[in-house]
Structures are given as structure tokens and as C-alpha cells.
Design a protein around this motif. Structure first.
Motif, PDB file in Angstrom:
ATOM      1  N   TYR A 415      38.404  45.737  42.702  1.00 11.76           N
ATOM      2  CA  TYR A 415      39.243  45.602  41.638  1.00 11.76           C
ATOM      3  C   TYR A 415      38.999  46.706  40.734  1.00 11.76           C
ATOM      4  CZ  TYR A 415      40.712  40.945  43.342  1.00 11.76           C
ATOM      5  OH  TYR A 415      41.324  40.059  44.185  1.00 11.76           O
ATOM      6  N   ALA A 416      37.646  47.118  40.537  1.00 13.73           N
ATOM      7  CA  ALA A 416      37.150  48.260  39.648  1.00 13.73           C
ATOM      8  C   ALA A 416      37.914  49.462  40.125  1.00 13.73           C
ATOM      9  CB  ALA A 416      35.662  48.352  39.827  1.00 13.73           C
ATOM     10  N   MET A 417      38.149  49.555  41.447  1.00  8.68           N
ATOM     11  CA  MET A 417      38.943  50.804  41.984  1.00  8.68           C
ATOM     12  C   MET A 417      40.232  50.671  41.731  1.00  8.68           C
ATOM     13  SD  MET A 417      40.715  51.615  45.011  1.00  8.68           S
ATOM     14  CE  MET A 417      40.285  50.845  46.453  1.00  8.68           C
ATOM     15  N   VAL A 418      40.659  49.622  42.083  1.00  8.28           N
ATOM     16  CA  VAL A 418      42.206  49.322  41.425  1.00  8.28           C
ATOM     17  C   VAL A 418      42.629  49.798  40.132  1.00  8.28           C
ATOM     18  CG1 VAL A 418      44.009  47.671  41.550  1.00  8.28           C
ATOM     19  CG2 VAL A 418      42.712  47.557  43.539  1.00  8.28           C
ATOM     20  N   ALA A 419      41.565  49.270  39.178  1.00  9.13           N
ATOM     21  CA  ALA A 419      41.994  49.316  37.779  1.00  9.13           C
ATOM     22  C   ALA A 419      41.740  50.900  37.439  1.00  9.13           C
ATOM     23  CB  ALA A 419      40.723  48.566  37.121  1.00  9.13           C
ATOM     24  N   ARG A 420      40.910  51.537  38.067  1.00  9.54           N
ATOM     25  CA  ARG A 420      40.727  52.808  37.852  1.00  9.54           C
ATOM     26  C   ARG A 420      41.979  53.737  38.475  1.00  9.54           C
ATOM     27  NH1 ARG A 420      36.614  54.213  41.283  1.00  9.54           N
ATOM     28  NH2 ARG A 420      37.865  55.097  42.761  1.00  9.54           N
ATOM     29  N   ASP A 421      42.299  53.623  39.818  1.00  8.93           N
ATOM     30  CA  ASP A 421      43.053  54.431  40.232  1.00  8.93           C
ATOM     31  C   ASP A 421      44.782  54.148  40.019  1.00  8.93           C
ATOM     32  OD1 ASP A 421      41.187  56.163  40.922  1.00  8.93           O
ATOM     33  OD2 ASP A 421      40.664  55.095  42.843  1.00  8.93           O
ATOM     34  N   ALA A 422      44.867  52.904  40.045  1.00  7.70           N
ATOM     35  CA  ALA A 422      46.405  52.398  39.709  1.00  7.70           C
ATOM     36  C   ALA A 422      46.971  52.886  38.399  1.00  7.70           C
ATOM     37  CB  ALA A 422      46.521  50.911  39.928  1.00  7.70           C
ATOM     38  N   ARG A 423      48.200  53.175  38.532  1.00  7.73           N
ATOM     39  CA  ARG A 423      48.986  53.622  37.333  1.00  7.73           C
ATOM     40  C   ARG A 423      48.991  52.447  36.147  1.00  7.73           C
ATOM     41  NH1 ARG A 423      54.239  56.510  38.416  1.00  7.73           N
ATOM     42  NH2 ARG A 423      53.663  57.422  36.319  1.00  7.73           N
ATOM     43  N   LEU A 424      49.425  51.295  37.060  1.00 11.50           N
ATOM     44  CA  LEU A 424      49.763  50.188  36.196  1.00 11.50           C
ATOM     45  C   LEU A 424      49.477  49.048  36.907  1.00 11.50           C
ATOM     46  CD1 LEU A 424      51.057  48.673  33.701  1.00 11.50           C
ATOM     47  CD2 LEU A 424      53.485  48.979  35.054  1.00 11.50           C
ATOM     48  N   ILE A 425      48.964  47.888  36.447  1.00 12.34           N
ATOM     49  CA  ILE A 425      48.409  46.707  37.117  1.00 12.34           C
ATOM     50  C   ILE A 425      49.247  45.660  36.392  1.00 12.34           C
ATOM     51  CG2 ILE A 425      46.790  45.195  37.938  1.00 12.34           C
ATOM     52  CD1 ILE A 425      44.913  47.684  37.704  1.00 12.34           C
ATOM     53  N   LEU A 426      50.025  44.673  37.381  1.00 11.72           N
ATOM     54  CA  LEU A 426      50.407  43.373  36.834  1.00 11.72           C
ATOM     55  C   LEU A 426      49.522  42.364  37.410  1.00 11.72           C
ATOM     56  CD1 LEU A 426      52.827  42.521  34.810  1.00 11.72           C
ATOM     57  CD2 LEU A 426      53.662  41.285  36.823  1.00 11.72           C
ATOM     58  N   ASP A 427      48.665  41.749  36.535  1.00  9.07           N
ATOM     59  CA  ASP A 427      47.627  40.781  37.221  1.00  9.07           C
ATOM     60  C   ASP A 427      48.150  39.260  37.014  1.00  9.07           C
ATOM     61  OD1 ASP A 427      45.630  39.377  38.038  1.00  9.07           O
ATOM     62  OD2 ASP A 427      43.992  40.713  36.901  1.00  9.07           O
ATOM     63  N   THR A 428      48.382  38.451  37.961  1.00 13.40           N
ATOM     64  CA  THR A 428      48.789  37.398  37.870  1.00 13.40           C
ATOM     65  C   THR A 428      47.704  35.991  38.011  1.00 13.40           C
ATOM     66  OG1 THR A 428      49.584  36.658  40.039  1.00 13.40           O
ATOM     67  CG2 THR A 428      51.104  37.884  38.783  1.00 13.40           C
ATOM     68  N   ARG A 429      46.765  36.645  38.557  1.00  9.84           N
ATOM     69  CA  ARG A 429      45.496  35.877  38.706  1.00  9.84           C
ATOM     70  C   ARG A 429      44.273  35.909  37.864  1.00  9.84           C
ATOM     71  NH1 ARG A 429      47.406  31.618  41.948  1.00  9.84           N
ATOM     72  NH2 ARG A 429      48.709  32.535  43.659  1.00  9.84           N
ATOM     73  N   ASN A 430      44.380  37.061  36.768  1.00 12.51           N
ATOM     74  CA  ASN A 430      43.119  37.190  35.938  1.00 12.51           C
ATOM     75  C   ASN A 430      42.036  37.976  36.755  1.00 12.51           C
ATOM     76  OD1 ASN A 430      42.302  37.486  33.230  1.00 12.51           O
ATOM     77  ND2 ASN A 430      41.061  35.655  33.599  1.00 12.51           N
ATOM     78  N   ALA A 431      42.482  38.411  37.957  1.00 12.30           N
ATOM     79  CA  ALA A 431      41.585  38.917  39.090  1.00 12.30           C
ATOM     80  C   ALA A 431      40.804  40.000  38.266  1.00 12.30           C
ATOM     81  CB  ALA A 431      41.966  39.402  40.209  1.00 12.30           C
ATOM     82  N   CYS A 432      41.394  41.106  37.576  1.00  7.76           N
ATOM     83  CA  CYS A 432      40.518  42.072  36.977  1.00  7.76           C
ATOM     84  C   CYS A 432      39.836  41.708  36.061  1.00  7.76           C
ATOM     85  CB  CYS A 432      41.747  43.055  36.540  1.00  7.76           C
ATOM     86  SG  CYS A 432      42.591  43.863  37.732  1.00  7.76           S
ATOM     87  N   ALA A 433      39.877  40.774  35.074  1.00 11.74           N
ATOM     88  CA  ALA A 433      38.911  40.614  33.986  1.00 11.74           C
ATOM     89  C   ALA A 433      37.857  39.733  34.621  1.00 11.74           C
ATOM     90  CB  ALA A 433      40.051  39.630  33.022  1.00 11.74           C
ATOM     91  N   LYS A 434      38.261  38.882  35.525  1.00  8.32           N
ATOM     92  CA  LYS A 434      37.077  37.989  36.138  1.00  8.32           C
ATOM     93  C   LYS A 434      36.104  39.142  36.749  1.00  8.32           C
ATOM     94  CE  LYS A 434      39.736  35.282  38.358  1.00  8.32           C
ATOM     95  NZ  LYS A 434      40.223  33.986  39.191  1.00  8.32           N
ATOM     96  N   ALA A 435      36.631  40.075  37.415  1.00  5.07           N
ATOM     97  CA  ALA A 435      35.849  41.079  38.044  1.00  5.07           C
ATOM     98  C   ALA A 435      35.043  42.136  36.909  1.00  5.07           C
ATOM     99  CB  ALA A 435      36.651  42.010  39.144  1.00  5.07           C
ATOM    100  N   GLY A 436      35.312  42.062  36.032  1.00  6.72           N
ATOM    101  CA  GLY A 436      34.840  43.063  34.907  1.00  6.72           C
ATOM    102  C   GLY A 436      35.377  44.518  34.872  1.00  6.72           C
ATOM    103  N   ALA A 437      36.424  44.499  35.627  1.00  5.01           N
ATOM    104  CA  ALA A 437      37.260  45.757  35.586  1.00  5.01           C
ATOM    105  C   ALA A 437      37.752  46.423  34.324  1.00  5.01           C
ATOM    106  CB  ALA A 437      38.355  45.667  36.621  1.00  5.01           C
ATOM    107  N   ASP A 438      38.048  47.547  34.329  1.00  9.51           N
ATOM    108  CA  ASP A 438      38.285  48.267  33.088  1.00  9.51           C
ATOM    109  C   ASP A 438      39.947  47.823  33.071  1.00  9.51           C
ATOM    110  OD1 ASP A 438      39.744  49.900  30.883  1.00  9.51           O
ATOM    111  OD2 ASP A 438      39.355  51.716  32.201  1.00  9.51           O
ATOM    112  N   MET A 439      40.231  47.120  31.629  1.00  6.67           N
ATOM    113  CA  MET A 439      41.700  46.508  31.546  1.00  6.67           C
ATOM    114  C   MET A 439      42.851  47.365  30.921  1.00  6.67           C
ATOM    115  SD  MET A 439      41.119  43.528  32.746  1.00  6.67           S
ATOM    116  CE  MET A 439      42.418  42.454  32.091  1.00  6.67           C
TER     117      MET A 439
END
Length: 445
Positions: A415-439
Motif C-alpha cells: 500500500y505504501a507503493m500504491v500511495a506513492r505511485d498512484a495518481r489518486l486513491i479511493l479507499d473503501t477499506r481504510n487500507a492505506c491508513a492501516k498500513a501507515g501509507a502516505d495519505m
């Protein structure tokens, strides 16, 4: 035991001479076969899918979260075989029916699998057999639907054969609770049927919970899943309300669950999935009409939950407009996860399929990545999606999409890589926050 027939069956259970038949070797039937085999019973599994039968007899269960070794061990020990020959249903002493009970397009019970299975059992039924339905269904199915079919050949339930209902409680991928340590609710058509069914399950599960009738056992299963459906609908509605207020529903849930009494956490999502929760409540609403009873609360929960995929897509459209001043038409969207829950390959009733269809209705191009699902299987409701393949999840691929929609929060994804390289993320599971990724580029929905 009140009859010699029942006493003889009990003895066969106790000395492990009873042969157990299982109809349906999928997410419910296969774990059941493994558990029964481990208890030193011989199991004959029946399935209409010849490909699955051939694979199972090679020791391959074709279900990722169910290991193959126990299957191979049971085959090697002579305790398991699979067959597509339903004329062999006279061989088992007990027959457990574990087939799907889906809904029709009109959201009414589709009992075709239960009816076909019961007809197959009726064609070979012999004195002394125990027949148990495990499929989720409306209260009354076992006694009102199955019993007359089984008695059509002249044998009588409670006298010549025994009939019971015991709802499956499988939770695919659950690392703590499996077939052997989940208590089994059992309802029998008569005292002997109840005693025999309970004794059979006692041989391989941690606890049996007898209830007064098959209808009561059927109602227990629906109650469990309606409870979840209603509470998920409640938290989905709270999500919509709190998002309008600028409040993070995930923060609220995490804080609320610190209360040691009077609260149980449920979590929002992009829509319901799996075979039970999106379907079972409607079995009760359908049956309730027979008694002129309305089920407004249950139906309202269903309306809220089925509306979630469109709400999520609307949120994605808003996020695209705010970030890039563009709409969904022509946008390239990557769906993360098409399994209905994390860490399994089970796609039954997955909300991701509805998300893909809605996105494409609105002109978007929708791909998916799922580490557990390489190819979307054929389904009745989403036939056009069958055969689509998972794309690679790499930084290079991510930059080619306008947005990533996280629908299933599989463990192990970067998820850290997704948060870094994706242009925009719509998160329906709070997965990025739980992984400590850049929000920075994450929008919760």
C-alpha cells in the motif's frame, strides 16, 4: 434411542463404520469432508462438476485458502473419494447437503440446487440413512420442501430414515475458526433424528447446540446473517452521514470499540459480498410474506447495502473532478481486489463486480489486480466479466491509471507503493491508513 434402526446408526457412528456422503464440494462441503475424514470416517463426496471431482481425486481442492495436503492425506488413508455419480448416494449412511441457495433476479429464493440434490437422494434413499441439509434457507425448507420429496418413495421420516438441518457456519480464510472449532446448531425431524445428527457432529466438532426443530435451526442461520447485514447497513449509513460532516467514520469506530460493553464494531465497505450476508436476509423476507408480515427493517438494510457500490463510484467521480477537473468518462480505473473479502479467492457476490459494471456504464475503463484471483470466474449475474485477468501491480502500471479504487484490503499488498505511485486513491477499506501509507492522495469512501 427409541428404534433399533436409530440404535444401529448410533453404533456405526461410535465405531467409525458409518460412511458419510457430502453433496457439494465447495467452500462449505470440502472443509467438512476434511474434518470428517480426520475423525476417521470414510467420506464420499458428490459434485456435479467433473473437473472438480477429477482435481479432488488428485488431491487438489482448487480453493486457495484450503490446503491440499489434508485432502491428499485423506485419499492416501482411504478416507476420501470424490464422484460425479449420484447413483452412489445409497452407499453413505449419512448424507450432508452443502449446495448453493442463491437468489433469482427478482430477489426470491432459488431452490433449484436443493431440489435437484433432494431428488437425487430420494432416488436412492434406503432405510436407516440420515439426511442433513446444511445450505442456508428459509425456515420450513427441510420439513416442507425436502421431507415430502424424500417420503415420495414410501419411506417415512423418523421411522425408516432420519432428517435434520444444521446450518453451515464457514468463514473462508478465518485463521482462528474453522469447521472443527465452530459450534454446530442442529435441529431434527423428531427426537431420533436430532440425537443422531448431534452425535455425528459431536464426532468432529467442538460443540453441538441442539434446537427444537429444523425450522428453528434454519431460523438461527438467518438470524446470524441478518444481524450482520443490519449492522453493516447501519455503519454504511453512518459513513455517508459522517463523510458529509467531514468526520472520519474509521476514527469513530476505533474510538467507540474501546467501550467494553454495549458496542460491537462493524465496518463499512463498498457493498456486501459472499454467499450469506447479501442473500440470506431475503430468504426470510420472502417467507414472511406467507404470514402477511412485513420486514421493513431487514429490507431497508438491504437497500442501504446494495446502494453502496453506486455511492462509491459517485465519490470517485467527485474526487476525479476535484483533483483533475475530469469525469469518469474515458478515465482508467484500477480496482484493487475482486475477492469479496481479504486473503481468499472467493468472489461470490463480490461488490467489485458491480463496481466494474457501474464504472464501465459511465464510460470508464476498469481493470483489476487481485493476488488471489488471477481470472474472474463465470457467474450468473456478471457473465460479461468472466475471463478478465488480473494486471500486475507495479509502480510503472499505476501511473497509467487515473485512479485506484481499493475494494478488498488483502494483506501483503504494497500500500505504501500504491500511495506513492498512484495518481489518486479511493479507499473503501481504510487500507492505506492501516498500513501507515502516505495519505496525501487518498480519499476515503
Amino acid at each position: 434411542m427409541t428404534s433399533p434402526l436409530a440404535s444401529d446408526f448410533l453404533a456405526r457412528i461410535e465405531n467409525r463404520q458409518a460412511v458419510i456422503g457430502i453433496i457439494g464440494l465447495g467452500y462449505v462441503g470440502l472443509p467438512l469432508a476434511i474434518a470428517i475424514g480426520r475423525a476417521n470416517f470414510r467420506v464420499v463426496g458428490f459434485d456435479i462438476d467433473s473437473r472438480r471431482v477429477e482435481a479432488l481425486n488428485r488431491g487438489d481442492g482448487l480453493i486457495k485458502h484450503i490446503p491440499n495436503q489434508p485432502i491428499a492425506d485423506a485419499i492416501a488413508a482411504g478416507r476420501f473419494e470424490a464422484t460425479a455419480d449420484f447413483t452412489r448416494l445409497s452407499e453413505p449412511d449419512a448424507i450432508l447437503i452443502c449446495v448453493p441457495t442463491p437468489l433469482t433476479r427478482q430477489r426470491e429464493p432459488d431452490m433449484s440446487f436443493v431440489l435437484k440434490s433432494t431428488a437425487s437422494v430420494a432416488a436412492t434413499l434406503r432405510r436407516g440413512q440420515l439426511v442433513i441439509l446444511e445450505s442456508s434457507t428459509w425456515p420450513g425448507t427441510t420439513e416442507e420442501l425436502m421431507k415430502p420429496m424424500l417420503e415420495g418413495g414410501g419411506l417415512r421420516s423418523g421411522e425408516d430414515f432420519f432428517l435434520a438441518f444444521s446450518p453451515e457456519r464457514e468463514d473462508p480464510g478465518n485463521p482462528v475458526y474453522g469447521t472443527q472449532n465452530i459450534p454446530k446448531v442442529v435441529g431434527g425431524d423428531g427426537a431420533d433424528a436430532l440425537a443422531l445428527a448431534a452425535r455425528l457432529y459431536d464426532a468432529f466438532v467442538s460443540q453441538t447446540v441442539p434446537v427444537s426443530s429444523p425450522a428453528a435451526a434454519e431460523a438461527v442461520k438467518l438470524t446470524e446473517n441478518i444481524f450482520r447485514s443490519v449492522n453493516i447497513a447501519l455503519v454504511n449509513e453512518l459513513k455517508v452521514i459522517f463523510e458529509a460532516m467531514g468526520i472520519d467514520v474509521w476514527e469513530i469506530i476505533d474510538a467507540a470499540k474501546t467501550k467494553p460493553f454495549g458496542y460491537m464494531p462493524f465496518y463499512p465497505g463498498p457493498g456486501l459480498g459472499g454467499h450469506c450476508i447479501p442473500i440470506d436476509p431475503f430468504y426470510l423476507t420472502w417467507k414472511a410474506r406467507e404470514f402477511d408480515v412485513t420486514t421493513r427493517f431487514i429490507e431497508l438494510a438491504g437497500q442501504i447495502n446494495t446502494a453502496m457500490p453506486r455511492y462509491v463510484v459517485d465519490r470517485l467521480a467527485e474526487a476525479l473532478d476535484r483533483r483533475f477537473r475530469r469525469g469518469l468518462n474515458g478515465a482508467r480505473i484500477l480496482i484493487l481486489g475482486v475477492a469479496y473479502k481479504k486473503n481468499v479467492d472467493d468472489t461470490r457476490e463480490s461488490a467489485s463486480f458491480k463496481l466494474i459494471e457501474i464504472l464501465e456504464e459511465r464510460g470508464a475503463v476498469a481493470d483489476f489486480h487481485d493476488p488471489h484471483v488471477a481470472v474472474i470466474p463465470a457467474t450468473r449475474e456478471h457473465a460479461a466479466l468472466a475471463g478478465r485477468r488480473s494486471v500486475s501491480l507495479t509502480g510503472e502500471n499505476l501511473v497509467g491509471y487515473d485512479a485506484v479504487l481499493i475494494a478488498t484490503d488483502h494483506d501483503g499488498l504494497d500500500y505504501a507503493m500504491v500511495a506513492r505511485d498512484a495518481r489518486l486513491i479511493l479507499d473503501t477499506r481504510n487500507a492505506c491508513a492501516k498500513a501507515g501509507a502516505d495519505m496525501t492522495k487518498v480519499v476515503k469512501a
